[in-house]
Design a protein around this motif. Sequence first.
Motif, PDB file in Angstrom:
ATOM      1  N   UNK A 127       0.796  -1.226   0.000  1.00 28.38           N
ATOM      2  CA  UNK A 127       0.000   0.000   0.000  1.00 28.38           C
ATOM      3  C   UNK A 127       0.828   1.276   0.000  1.00 28.38           C
ATOM      4  N   UNK A 128       2.087   1.182   0.404  1.00 30.54           N
ATOM      5  CA  UNK A 128       2.963   2.351   0.353  1.00 30.54           C
ATOM      6  C   UNK A 128       3.111   2.842  -1.086  1.00 30.54           C
ATOM      7  N   UNK A 129       3.361   1.920  -2.015  1.00 34.43           N
ATOM      8  CA  UNK A 129       3.524   2.319  -3.422  1.00 34.43           C
ATOM      9  C   UNK A 129       2.204   2.801  -4.011  1.00 34.43           C
ATOM     10  N   UNK A 130       1.093   2.207  -3.589  1.00 31.69           N
ATOM     11  CA  UNK A 130      -0.218   2.647  -4.066  1.00 31.69           C
ATOM     12  C   UNK A 130      -0.489   4.083  -3.619  1.00 31.69           C
ATOM     13  N   UNK A 131      -0.121   4.390  -2.378  1.00 27.94           N
ATOM     14  CA  UNK A 131      -0.326   5.741  -1.858  1.00 27.94           C
ATOM     15  C   UNK A 131       0.543   6.755  -2.594  1.00 27.94           C
ATOM     16  N   UNK A 132       1.784   6.389  -2.871  1.00 32.08           N
ATOM     17  CA  UNK A 132       2.677   7.308  -3.575  1.00 32.08           C
ATOM     18  C   UNK A 132       2.211   7.553  -5.011  1.00 32.08           C
ATOM     19  N   UNK A 133       1.649   6.518  -5.640  1.00 34.43           N
ATOM     20  CA  UNK A 133       1.100   6.704  -6.984  1.00 34.43           C
ATOM     21  C   UNK A 133      -0.071   7.678  -6.947  1.00 34.43           C
ATOM     22  N   UNK A 134      -0.952   7.540  -5.962  1.00 32.21           N
ATOM     23  CA  UNK A 134      -2.096   8.443  -5.830  1.00 32.21           C
ATOM     24  C   UNK A 134      -1.637   9.871  -5.580  1.00 32.21           C
ATOM     25  N   UNK A 135      -0.575  10.031  -4.792  1.00 31.96           N
ATOM     26  CA  UNK A 135      -0.020  11.363  -4.549  1.00 31.96           C
ATOM     27  C   UNK A 135       0.421  12.007  -5.866  1.00 31.96           C
ATOM     28  N   UNK A 136       1.112  11.212  -6.699  1.00 34.54           N
ATOM     29  CA  UNK A 136       1.575  11.737  -7.978  1.00 34.54           C
ATOM     30  C   UNK A 136       0.433  12.141  -8.891  1.00 34.54           C
ATOM     31  N   UNK A 137      -0.615  11.341  -8.929  1.00 34.14           N
ATOM     32  CA  UNK A 137      -1.769  11.670  -9.772  1.00 34.14           C
ATOM     33  C   UNK A 137      -2.450  12.943  -9.277  1.00 34.14           C
ATOM     34  N   UNK A 138      -2.550  13.088  -7.962  1.00 35.22           N
ATOM     35  CA  UNK A 138      -3.185  14.286  -7.401  1.00 35.22           C
ATOM     36  C   UNK A 138      -2.387  15.530  -7.762  1.00 35.22           C
ATOM     37  N   UNK A 139      -1.065  15.435  -7.653  1.00 37.32           N
ATOM     38  CA  UNK A 139      -0.219  16.583  -7.983  1.00 37.32           C
ATOM     39  C   UNK A 139      -0.353  16.950  -9.459  1.00 37.32           C
TER      40      UNK A 139
ATOM     41  N   UNK B 127      -2.914  16.489 -11.345  1.00 39.42           N
ATOM     42  CA  UNK B 127      -4.249  17.032 -11.601  1.00 39.42           C
ATOM     43  C   UNK B 127      -4.531  18.297 -10.812  1.00 39.42           C
ATOM     44  N   UNK B 128      -3.560  18.740  -9.996  1.00 40.52           N
ATOM     45  CA  UNK B 128      -3.753  19.941  -9.201  1.00 40.52           C
ATOM     46  C   UNK B 128      -4.726  19.767  -8.057  1.00 40.52           C
ATOM     47  N   UNK B 129      -4.791  18.553  -7.516  1.00 42.93           N
ATOM     48  CA  UNK B 129      -5.714  18.260  -6.430  1.00 42.93           C
ATOM     49  C   UNK B 129      -4.999  18.310  -5.086  1.00 42.93           C
ATOM     50  N   UNK B 130      -5.685  18.799  -4.081  1.00 43.42           N
ATOM     51  CA  UNK B 130      -5.176  18.727  -2.722  1.00 43.42           C
ATOM     52  C   UNK B 130      -5.053  17.253  -2.335  1.00 43.42           C
ATOM     53  N   UNK B 131      -3.934  16.880  -1.683  1.00 44.74           N
ATOM     54  CA  UNK B 131      -3.712  15.468  -1.355  1.00 44.74           C
ATOM     55  C   UNK B 131      -3.414  15.283   0.129  1.00 44.74           C
ATOM     56  N   UNK B 132      -3.977  14.202   0.693  1.00 43.63           N
ATOM     57  CA  UNK B 132      -3.726  13.860   2.092  1.00 43.63           C
ATOM     58  C   UNK B 132      -3.441  12.362   2.180  1.00 43.63           C
ATOM     59  N   UNK B 133      -2.475  12.017   2.996  1.00 42.66           N
ATOM     60  CA  UNK B 133      -2.113  10.611   3.223  1.00 42.66           C
ATOM     61  C   UNK B 133      -2.337  10.318   4.705  1.00 42.66           C
ATOM     62  N   UNK B 134      -3.415   9.616   5.017  1.00 49.15           N
ATOM     63  CA  UNK B 134      -3.795   9.343   6.407  1.00 49.15           C
ATOM     64  C   UNK B 134      -3.455   7.890   6.733  1.00 49.15           C
ATOM     65  N   UNK B 135      -2.582   7.702   7.705  1.00 47.44           N
ATOM     66  CA  UNK B 135      -2.176   6.353   8.102  1.00 47.44           C
ATOM     67  C   UNK B 135      -2.863   5.992   9.415  1.00 47.44           C
ATOM     68  N   UNK B 136      -3.624   4.916   9.391  1.00 47.27           N
ATOM     69  CA  UNK B 136      -4.299   4.427  10.592  1.00 47.27           C
ATOM     70  C   UNK B 136      -3.285   3.662  11.426  1.00 47.27           C
ATOM     71  N   UNK B 137      -3.130   4.070  12.670  1.00 51.60           N
ATOM     72  CA  UNK B 137      -2.035   3.570  13.507  1.00 51.60           C
ATOM     73  C   UNK B 137      -2.426   2.401  14.411  1.00 51.60           C
TER      74      UNK B 137
END
Length: 258
Positions: free
Chosen positions: A187-199, A201-211
């Motif tokens: 899921x780390x790589x999946x999250x980083x891919x989503x971050x790149x797509x958001x950037x 597309x000019x979208x605000x991005x948040x990465x929330x990790x449940x602890x």
Amino acid sequence: MSIEFMVTEVTLENVEKTGFFCYMSARKSEGFKHKLDWVKVRLAEGLKIKMVLPPHGRGFIEYLPGEFAWRAVNAAGYMFIHCVWVVGKSKGSGVASHLLALCEHDAAALGLNGVAMVTSESRYMVKPGYLEKKGYKAVDQAPPSFTLMVKKFKDAPDPAFCGDWEAKARRFGKGLTVVRADQCPYLESAAQAARGWAEEAGLEFHDVILETSKEVREKAPSAYSVYNLVYNGILVGDQYMNKASVLEKVHSIDDMLN
């Protein structure tokens, strides 16, 4: 007649050497490191990872007491399975059945009510039909295609999904948000891919990790729980999606909200 396989159990003493089956070839990746840290903490909560490794086969099972499950379920009193995965030529060889039997034996030895697992016909998960053949029964459903399966050893209340999925998604507000946990190293790589797509597309991005498992029950907006993609308070998906699929969902939500 049951087939016996040589099984390696992950412990605090051997996990650095044996790993935990997934991402064995990517030990230097962030996903592997985070999962390793996660495993070390969870072992004290009763986590079990049992692996059949070459040349005896290839497969593993991961489970722990239900009060510590990293899925949005209320399953205290049950053993809860996160994953059963058998790969390659080992499929159909009895590896999965053997690992499942080990889990059931451990649950019975602890005097638990039974064993529970989230299944799905359309996700990278065990199919409900497989567990039905092993004596499990469906006790709850969650969108879009999740079934909570249980094999009971005694009369006890059924486990259940936590629910309130839409309300939980709304709490994450504006932008594209990944809600995830370190239970799965991919899921780390999946999250980083989503971050790149958001950037892009000019979208605000948040990465929330449940602890904690408690956070999973209280905050995860899907039954799978350890990976969720939310856009403007609406669940986009609960599994890895490619860029085109994510952006299509984003545009669809924008059209709906506007």
